[in-house]
Every structure is written in C-alpha cells, then in structure tokens.
Write a protein that holds these residues in place. Sequence first.
Motif, mmCIF file in Angstrom:
data_model
loop_
_atom_site.group_PDB
_atom_site.id
_atom_site.type_symbol
_atom_site.label_atom_id
_atom_site.label_comp_id
_atom_site.label_asym_id
_atom_site.label_seq_id
_atom_site.Cartn_x
_atom_site.Cartn_y
_atom_site.Cartn_z
ATOM 1 N N TYR A 139 1.028 -1.466 0.024
ATOM 2 C CA TYR A 139 0.266 0.114 -0.241
ATOM 3 C C TYR A 139 0.821 1.553 0.099
ATOM 4 N N ALA A 140 0.055 2.337 -0.500
ATOM 5 C CA ALA A 140 1.566 3.689 -0.125
ATOM 6 C C ALA A 140 -0.036 5.054 0.398
ATOM 7 N N PHE A 141 0.978 5.456 1.457
ATOM 8 C CA PHE A 141 -0.023 6.267 2.387
ATOM 9 C C PHE A 141 0.811 7.291 2.109
ATOM 10 N N LEU A 142 -0.032 8.765 1.863
ATOM 11 C CA LEU A 142 -0.056 10.118 1.727
ATOM 12 C C LEU A 142 0.081 11.344 2.951
ATOM 13 N N CYS A 147 0.151 13.570 10.612
ATOM 14 C CA CYS A 147 -0.333 12.286 10.781
ATOM 15 C C CYS A 147 -0.216 11.161 11.055
ATOM 16 N N SER A 148 0.761 11.236 12.545
ATOM 17 C CA SER A 148 1.172 9.686 13.007
ATOM 18 C C SER A 148 -0.141 9.519 13.934
ATOM 19 N N GLY A 149 -0.971 9.771 14.647
ATOM 20 C CA GLY A 149 -1.338 9.014 15.129
ATOM 21 C C GLY A 149 -2.473 8.024 14.524
ATOM 22 N N ASP A 150 -2.661 8.704 13.177
ATOM 23 C CA ASP A 150 -3.608 8.126 11.648
ATOM 24 C C ASP A 150 -2.658 7.171 11.292
ATOM 25 N N MET A 151 -2.182 7.909 10.415
ATOM 26 C CA MET A 151 -1.159 7.255 9.490
ATOM 27 C C MET A 151 0.028 6.091 8.976
ATOM 28 N N LEU A 152 0.210 7.544 10.099
ATOM 29 C CA LEU A 152 1.409 6.049 11.154
ATOM 30 C C LEU A 152 1.690 4.964 11.642
ATOM 31 N N GLU A 153 1.046 5.256 12.380
ATOM 32 C CA GLU A 153 0.465 4.476 13.007
ATOM 33 C C GLU A 153 -0.190 3.250 12.438
ATOM 34 N N LEU A 154 -0.821 3.324 11.997
ATOM 35 C CA LEU A 154 -1.890 1.970 11.406
ATOM 36 C C LEU A 154 -0.693 1.599 9.765
ATOM 37 N N ILE A 175 1.125 -0.855 12.160
ATOM 38 C CA ILE A 175 -0.004 -1.812 12.523
ATOM 39 C C ILE A 175 -0.006 -2.874 11.247
ATOM 40 N N LEU A 176 -0.140 -2.104 9.651
ATOM 41 C CA LEU A 176 -0.164 -3.555 8.884
ATOM 42 C C LEU A 176 1.493 -4.402 8.675
ATOM 43 N N SER A 177 2.124 -3.138 8.472
ATOM 44 C CA SER A 177 3.774 -3.920 8.572
ATOM 45 C C SER A 177 3.724 -5.241 9.795
ATOM 46 N N ILE A 178 3.497 -4.893 10.526
ATOM 47 C CA ILE A 178 3.769 -5.944 11.859
ATOM 48 C C ILE A 178 2.840 -7.137 11.239
ATOM 49 N N GLU A 179 1.467 -6.437 12.116
ATOM 50 C CA GLU A 179 0.714 -7.421 11.898
ATOM 51 C C GLU A 179 0.001 -8.447 10.932
ATOM 52 N N ARG A 180 0.524 -7.501 10.268
ATOM 53 C CA ARG A 180 -0.873 -7.850 8.691
ATOM 54 C C ARG A 180 0.680 -8.604 7.202
ATOM 55 N N ASN A 181 2.237 -8.426 7.812
ATOM 56 C CA ASN A 181 2.884 -8.339 6.759
ATOM 57 C C ASN A 181 3.005 -7.903 5.961
ATOM 58 N N ALA A 182 2.491 -6.647 5.743
ATOM 59 C CA ALA A 182 2.327 -5.595 4.725
ATOM 60 C C ALA A 182 3.708 -4.948 4.415
ATOM 61 N N THR A 223 -10.905 6.715 18.439
ATOM 62 C CA THR A 223 -11.059 7.392 17.252
ATOM 63 C C THR A 223 -10.015 6.847 16.626
ATOM 64 N N ARG A 224 -9.222 6.850 17.225
ATOM 65 C CA ARG A 224 -7.884 5.792 16.244
ATOM 66 C C ARG A 224 -8.555 4.731 15.734
ATOM 67 N N LYS A 225 -8.328 3.196 16.916
ATOM 68 C CA LYS A 225 -9.353 2.517 16.653
ATOM 69 C C LYS A 225 -10.191 2.386 14.986
ATOM 70 N N PHE A 226 -11.106 3.329 15.176
ATOM 71 C CA PHE A 226 -12.435 3.404 14.028
ATOM 72 C C PHE A 226 -11.514 3.533 13.097
ATOM 73 N N ILE A 227 -10.479 4.400 12.610
ATOM 74 C CA ILE A 227 -9.239 4.210 11.436
ATOM 75 C C ILE A 227 -9.422 3.619 10.657
ATOM 76 N N TYR A 228 -8.353 2.880 11.788
ATOM 77 C CA TYR A 228 -7.735 1.687 11.750
ATOM 78 C C TYR A 228 -8.823 0.509 11.007
ATOM 79 N N GLU A 229 -9.824 0.278 11.485
ATOM 80 C CA GLU A 229 -10.685 -0.554 11.555
ATOM 81 C C GLU A 229 -11.265 0.090 9.937
ATOM 82 N N TRP A 230 -11.648 1.165 9.602
ATOM 83 C CA TRP A 230 -12.213 2.105 8.181
ATOM 84 C C TRP A 230 -11.352 1.920 7.155
ATOM 85 N N VAL A 231 -9.940 1.846 7.392
ATOM 86 C CA VAL A 231 -9.430 1.429 6.449
ATOM 87 C C VAL A 231 -8.966 -0.135 6.173
ATOM 88 N N PHE A 232 -9.103 -0.779 7.167
ATOM 89 C CA PHE A 232 -8.545 -2.524 6.849
ATOM 90 C C PHE A 232 -9.577 -2.939 5.934
#
Length: 503
Positions: A37-40, A60-67, A70-77, A474-483
């Motif tokens: 993926y690519a995040f901007l 963009c730390s608490g939403d984009m970078l944290e997400l 998570i994707l890198s560590i938990e989903r091997n992305a 709030t962050r959790k909701f953002i992460y789950e929506w992007v997932f």
Amino acid sequence: HSFSQRYFYSDRYIRSRTHSNNLRRKDGSASLEVPTYAFLCVGGEGPDLDKSVLVDSVHCSGDMLELASILSIERNANVHVFALEHRYYGKSYPEFNDGSSPVTNDNLVYLSSRQALADLAHFVQYARDAYNLSNDVPFITFGGSYPGVLAAWSRLKFPHLIHAAVSNSAPLQVILDFPQYLDVMANDLSNPMVGGSPQCLDIIQKGHDEIGSLLQEGRNDTNDNSDGDGDNAILQESNREKVAALFNLCNGAKALEDEKSLNAFLGDGVVNINVQENDPSCEGDLCNIDKMCHFIVAESDESGSNSASASPMEVLSKLSKLQSDSCTDISWEDTIEYLSSPEDGMEDGLRSWLWQTCTEMGFYQTCKVGSNCPFGKGYHTLDADLEICERAFGIDGTSVAQNVEDTLNFYGGWDIESSRILSVNGDIDPWSSMSYSNSGRTNEDLASYWSFGASHHFWTHKVLSTDGLGIMNTRKFIYEWVFEVLDDLETNVEDKNIGLSIK
C-alpha cells in the motif's frame, strides 16, 4: 518561473522489496504474502514540513503512521509512506525569473486548491515511477484541517489515483461568514466535559461587555453641541486610558481612538483563547480550557466568598498579563501593512493562506450581535475581513463572496459526490461545524465519526500515554475503516469507482 515541490518518503514499513497486490479477500482466500500500500500525508497551510512529519508530528502520526506500523507488523504488509508539501508553503514556493517574491499579488495567481490537487495527482504518478509502485498499489490520502479537506477532494477529483481518503477535522462546507466558529468556542468554554463551565463563559462574555460599555460611554452624545461635549471627551479619554492600562496596549489610550483597531481588539477577544488546540494533558499554566476556566472562576469568585474578587474585566486583564508580558499592538493599520507585505507575508505561509481565504475559502470568524460569541458582540463584522482582501490583494468583497460560492459549487460541500472518504471530527473543534460529520447527510459510501471531547484532529498527533480513551477509540475506528477498504480490494475484480483492474 520554476517550481520545485518538496516531499518526504520513508521505507521503514517495507518488509520485502518485492510486492504483489492480488490482495486477500475478507474470507482470507487468494492471499499472497506481501500486500503493498501507499499512504500519503497531505500538506497544507502553516509552517514548513520537516523530516519529523513521517516520524512524530501533529500531521499524520496517530492515524497514518500508526496504521502503517500495524499493517507492517500484524499483516506482513509493505506500506510506503509519503508526505507532500503544498505549493506556496514551507520550502515549496515557486521562483520567478524577475526575482520577485512569490507572494506578490501577481505571483499568487498560481496558488489554489485546484492547483494543489493537480500537484498531488502528478506526485502520485511520479511516486509510482520513482519507487516502482505498480498501478495496483492503492494510494490512501490522510490529512487534518485544510489538508483533510484536500485529502477528501483528492479522492473526489482523482478517484482513478486515490483509492480512499481519511479526512480529519475538515470543513468541507466552505462558507464566507463563519460565526459558527465562535459559537462552538462558547459551547466549549461552558462544557464541563473539557473543564469549562457556564460561569467561565459568563465571566468572559461579561468582561467583554464591560470593556465595550466603558469604551462607548459618552460617545452617543459627542455630536450634540452641548456644554457636555468637553466632559464627554474627558470621560472617554479616561476610560480609554483605563482599558489600555489593564490590557497593556502598545501606544496606550491612543490605540483605542481608531475605530477599526478598537473593533479588532474587542471582536477577536482581549485574551487568547485557543480551544481549537485544546490538550487535556498539557502541563503549562493556563494551557487548556480546564486550567483557564479554573483560573477565571477562581479570580472572579462572584459568590462573594473571596473578598478580593475582581470584576469580569479585571479578571480578563489578569489573564491577559499572564499570557504575555509585552504590550499588545492592536493597530488596524499596522495589521494591514503587515498582511500586505510580500516580505513579511511568507512567514508560516500567512499571506498564502490569507490569499486562499479571499480567492476560495472564506471562513471569516465573525462575532455577531445576538450570537453566543464569547467576545465583543458586533465588533468583528464581515466588513473587516473583506477590507483585508481589498487592501492586501485588491480583491473586492463581491468577488470574495463569488469565489467562495464557486468553490462550494466546484467541490460540492456537504453534498460531495464521492465514495470511500472517512470524515472524522472532534465536537470540541470549532471547525467541526462545517464538517461532513455535522452536515446531517447520510451516504453509505461516506463514513463519518465523532470524537467526543476532542479538539482539532487531536488523534493525528503523536501517540502518547496520556491520550484518553476517546482518542484511542477514534484511532481504532480509523484503522478498522482503512482495513475494510483495503480488504475490499478483491482479486481480479474491476473496481469501477477508480477505473483500475486489480490483478
């Protein structure tokens, strides 16, 4: 002229140098090992971006970078993260052949949100080539405030390039006259959830009323050719001297003789109240609503238990002097001169953003008679903002109003016709009144979330142990929506919204 646009890139969330985006389905079938993926992080108004934007920053730390982590560590992305600075801000100013400042009136014509979106679209295509990202790698834009608006508009205008957008604290409904900003501020100052109280708001409002009454005393009779004219003039001068001393005004009582300077002083607040940046865990004195309101109520103590209690005006005076030990320059003409200067106007992108308000956005925070504004009601009118546009840029008020209307029609405002845009807003944030979350619209393709007790995109800031449960949710909701929007990228299914075949 030439134009170089600054961007930042980090590969720390890249697990493999090869990628494939036959992405897994929700049921887990047809999954390959390295989804990519690519995040901007979209830049906007304000100070320079720097390398911290992709490490720890308010952007963009608490939403984009944290997400991404998570994707890198938990989903091997693999997650490529970028940040793009907005033209005419930071280091991304164009250079002109004649050596003139980029923020002269003639040179600012190349600054608009439409041009910034074209830059973003060009950058996505550039990034695909420069970082070897195939067309099936989805880009998601993130941003807060004006960058949050651009994040949403990038999905709207370039759906073939932007798969989804997280639009934080974004006032999508551009508006010329924006009294709602100060109405929300008033609600915040009376809200016990963030440390406000009705008494706190009442003292602030009464303090401004007291100052206004003092400065108006005797003025209604000055056109009478009566023997009282001299007495009125003496009274007015005495009152101006009192107010100037209480609030440490540069040039003393003389500063209040100018009507427009007086209007700005009272209409924009005689003290600094920045609820937009409210941080419940800040450590400084008077640094948030809770600490400020506790001070105001304690100093006033209108119950009478404090024999040394001060009037509302005196309380505001004490607060003002604690906030700054230097004199306050309220000169309207000095303000106009500063805003009109191409030399001074580049500081923190001030003149650039002001230009965008006059040519596109509006958002003039007026304080109307009959409103709940905490400041001097009726002193900050739309005429003051339109005068700035006229004198700083040569744009008349009729044109400013039409420019805002054109922007609303071009992007749609609350009636934006798009999909896969998440709007996240804090109810303490005055900008939330113009957000999609506050629109009353319902669209299954446009998600919305309220972060109660939160200020202006507070959840995008660096993650801290002091963050409350509401910010974490709030962050959790953002992460789950992007997932979810990433999981919806199914193998070999044409996505008609973005015009790409995901293979």
